[in-house]
Scaffold this active site. Structure first.
Site, PDB file in Angstrom:
ATOM      1  N   LYS A 256      18.744  -0.029 -10.095  1.00 45.57           N
ATOM      2  CA  LYS A 256      19.814  -0.735 -10.011  1.00 45.57           C
ATOM      3  C   LYS A 256      20.434   0.317  -8.474  1.00 45.57           C
ATOM      4  CE  LYS A 256      24.679  -0.511 -10.946  1.00 45.57           C
ATOM      5  NZ  LYS A 256      25.810  -0.437 -12.059  1.00 45.57           N
ATOM      6  N   ASP A 261      30.096   0.089  -5.818  1.00 46.55           N
ATOM      7  CA  ASP A 261      30.805  -1.321  -6.875  1.00 46.55           C
ATOM      8  C   ASP A 261      32.178  -1.502  -7.150  1.00 46.55           C
ATOM      9  OD1 ASP A 261      31.410  -2.521  -9.735  1.00 46.55           O
ATOM     10  OD2 ASP A 261      30.289  -0.647 -10.930  1.00 46.55           O
ATOM     11  N   LYS A 268      38.469  -2.766 -10.288  1.00 45.76           N
ATOM     12  CA  LYS A 268      38.516  -0.943 -10.478  1.00 45.76           C
ATOM     13  C   LYS A 268      39.954  -0.704  -9.932  1.00 45.76           C
ATOM     14  CE  LYS A 268      33.325  -0.134 -11.639  1.00 45.76           C
ATOM     15  NZ  LYS A 268      33.210   0.208 -12.677  1.00 45.76           N
ATOM     16  N   ASP A 279      26.602   3.955  -6.986  1.00 48.73           N
ATOM     17  CA  ASP A 279      26.097   3.370  -7.689  1.00 48.73           C
ATOM     18  C   ASP A 279      24.785   2.447  -7.587  1.00 48.73           C
ATOM     19  OD1 ASP A 279      26.697   2.170 -10.370  1.00 48.73           O
ATOM     20  OD2 ASP A 279      27.697   0.354  -9.664  1.00 48.73           O
ATOM     21  N   ASP A 338      32.965  -6.677 -13.267  1.00 44.91           N
ATOM     22  CA  ASP A 338      32.557  -5.354 -13.683  1.00 44.91           C
ATOM     23  C   ASP A 338      31.027  -4.958 -13.831  1.00 44.91           C
ATOM     24  OD1 ASP A 338      32.655  -2.630 -12.868  1.00 44.91           O
ATOM     25  OD2 ASP A 338      34.163  -2.363 -13.982  1.00 44.91           O
ATOM     26  N   GLU A 340      28.142  -5.740 -13.371  1.00 43.92           N
ATOM     27  CA  GLU A 340      27.536  -6.184 -12.628  1.00 43.92           C
ATOM     28  C   GLU A 340      26.062  -5.530 -12.920  1.00 43.92           C
ATOM     29  OE1 GLU A 340      28.570  -4.233 -11.947  1.00 43.92           O
ATOM     30  OE2 GLU A 340      27.712  -2.950 -10.832  1.00 43.92           O
ATOM     31  N   ARG A 342      24.175  -5.157 -14.877  1.00 44.63           N
ATOM     32  CA  ARG A 342      22.505  -5.529 -16.268  1.00 44.63           C
ATOM     33  C   ARG A 342      22.656  -6.900 -15.192  1.00 44.63           C
ATOM     34  NH1 ARG A 342      27.399  -5.052 -20.097  1.00 44.63           N
ATOM     35  NH2 ARG A 342      27.456  -3.340 -19.078  1.00 44.63           N
TER      36      ARG A 342
END
Ligand code: BES
Ligand code: ZN
Ligand code: ZN
Length: 490
Positions: A256, A261, A268, A279, A338, A340, A342
């Site tokens: 990933k 993020d 967030k 991230d 959020d 994201e 996956r």
């Protein structure tokens, strides 16, 4: 830091002699040219017991050839492993990094501790791992490192050099991962990460970079949706190291790579949002691992896939309630922008298995905050559809002190992500097991291939110093996957 192995060397006042002591009380040193009576006396008169990684720092008497002596505890002799020795090397560096010492001379009487070359090489590799810092944005360097070199006494310097070359390749991979994970998100974004990957071409890796147009053609609506609110173009980076038998199906490692993020429209809270620069750690691990494999000329076929996007809120950003179509053809209702990671992995995983038909597939992702709640900073979460693969990964992790803890998956969890209007939604109902529902989501993009997902959100960044990698980016996964590949596929 220059690293060398030698049976003996002329000493200097700017040197620090590093000795080891077992918990039972034996000084593990061979130095005959130096009178160590004062060290023995100091040990007797202090509380120093030789416990693992305990240290005793001494200024050497003026008649001694070296300026300082550092005794590092080795713990119980029967428990000393290659990892302990790496930690000892790392400890010496962390103790001396900010001192005036220029050179570390390690005399652990290594030839008595096991295979001599390996012992000496492990100590040096640990020192090299720890001797890393990220200060490129400091215009005034407060603590310029004085450490110029490290010398390990050994009668088998040739063997040590050979083993060290392999370990050092892995340390270099780790350093690259730590570097990209530490870079700020205005500097490191999908395109600049692609440039970093392209630099590895000169090591013999095959590197391809797919842009948004290419991904549209492939139907990667899940990955593209994540990046659509950002001015930075999303990328899929494909690295291939094919140095194994021609007919060997590759090992696929997928990461990933969300370079920032913010949460997107499901934004967030500001407190701690800066952490979300890391991230992309999963993709950083893929990059470092591929570098390590190439540098040590691993006899294996491995493909590394990095799904890169920036998750930002804007007028063009994805909305909660949007439905996207993934490359697999399955549709996803994006309930929370959020969740994201996956979405990025859904397409990256599908692409990896569709194009490369791997014998095994492992992905790494800073996927859920919930994994931190479950495991703290001690373990990464392991989810898998295959017991043998889980065992292999867990063993490799134990060996290099990057421990994994397997968590459950199952149909009941899977049902939690069924959607009313699409094939699935990207979050569960919120009734707990958030890390498992994320894993179930990923599994919907995996066919009949042994697969494991490592949720590294708990371990990718350490706020307190880690014994081998210090504070900050850990590169958790590089040493683990290197060990996993070396043991099982080379
Ligand atoms: N990148 C985060 C997960 C994360 C949290 C990584 C803390 C590192 C440290 C991920 O994209 C995320 O936001 N996950 C959500 C999922 C939720 C919306 C279902 C989370 O964990 O809160
Ligand atoms: Zn997120
Ligand atoms: Zn994320």
């Amino acid at each position: 830091m220059k690293i060398a192995f030698s049976p003996g060397v002329g000493l200097d006042q700017q040197d620090c002699l590093v000795l080891g002591m077992f918990e039972e009380g034996d000084l593990a040193a061979s130095t005959t040219s130096i009178n160590l009576e004062f060290v023995k006396h100091a040990i007797k008169t202090t509380a120093f017991k030789g416990k693992k990684l305990e240290t005793l720092s001494l200024v050497a008497p003026s008649e001694m050839k070296v300026g300082q002596v550092l005794v590092v505890g080795l713990g119980k002799s029967e428990k000393v492993t290659a990892q302990t020795l790496q930690e000892v090397g790392a400890k010496a560096v962390s103790c001396l990094q900010k001192s005036q010492v220029k050179r570390i001379i390690v005399d652990l009487h290594v030839d008595s501790l096991g295979k001599s070359g390996e012992v000496a090489a492990s100590i040096a590799a640990g020192a090299q791992l720890r001797n890393w810092k990220f200060d490129i944005y400091k215009t005034q360097k407060k603590d310029p490192s004085c450490l110029e070199g490290l010398m390990v006494f050994t009668q088998h310097s040739h063997d040590a050099g050979k083993v060290f070359a392999n370990l050092s390749a892995v340390s270099e991979g780790v350093a690259l991962t730590r570097h990209v994970v530490s870079e700020p998100p205005n500097v490191l974004y999908p395109e600049t990460m692609a440039l970093k990957a392209l630099e590895l071409k000169n090591l013999g890796l095959k590197v391809e970079v797919l842009g948004e147009k290419d991904m549209e053609k492939l139907g990667m609506g899940a990955l593209l949706g994540v990046g659509q609110g950002s001015i930075r173009e999303s990328k899929l980076i494909v690295l291939q190291w094919l140095n194994g038998p021609k007919d060997q199906a590759p090992v696929a490692i997928v990461g990933k790579g969300v370079t920032f993020d913010s949460g997107g429209i499901s934004i967030k809270p500001s407190n701690g949002m800066e952490d979300m620069k890391y991230d992309m750690a999963g993709s950083g691990v893929v990059l470092g691992l591929m570098k390590a494999l190439a540098m040590r000329q691993a006899k294996v076929n491995v493909v590394g896939i990095m799904g890169m996007a920036e998750n930002m809120p804007s007028g063009s950003a994805q909305r909660p309630a949007d439905v996207v179509t993934s490359m697999s053809g399955q549709t996803i209702e994006v309930v929370n922008t959020d969740a994201e990671g996956r979405l990025v992995l859904a397409d990256a995983l599908w692409y990896a298995q569709d194009r490369f038909k791997p014998q095994v597939m492992v992905n790494l992702a800073t996927l859920t905050g919930a994994i931190r709640v479950a495991l703290g900073e001690e373990y990464a979460g392991l989810f898998s559809n295959n017991d043998e693969l889980s065992e292999r990964l867990t063993k490799a992790g134990q060996t290099v002190q990057e421990p994994l803890w397997r968590l459950p998956m199952g149909e009941a969890y899977d049902r939690d992500i069924d959607s009313e209007i699409a094939d699935m939604k990207n979050v569960g109902s919120g009734r707990g097991a958030g890390s498992t529902t994320a894993a179930q989501f990923l599994q919907r993009f995996v066919n009949n291939v042994p697969w494991a997902h490592l949720d590294i959100a708990s371990v990718a960044w350490q706020k307190k110093a880690h014994s081998l990698t210090g504070k900050g980016a850990t590169a958790f996964g590089v040493r683990l996957l290197n060990e996993f590949i070396e043991r099982n596929y080379e």
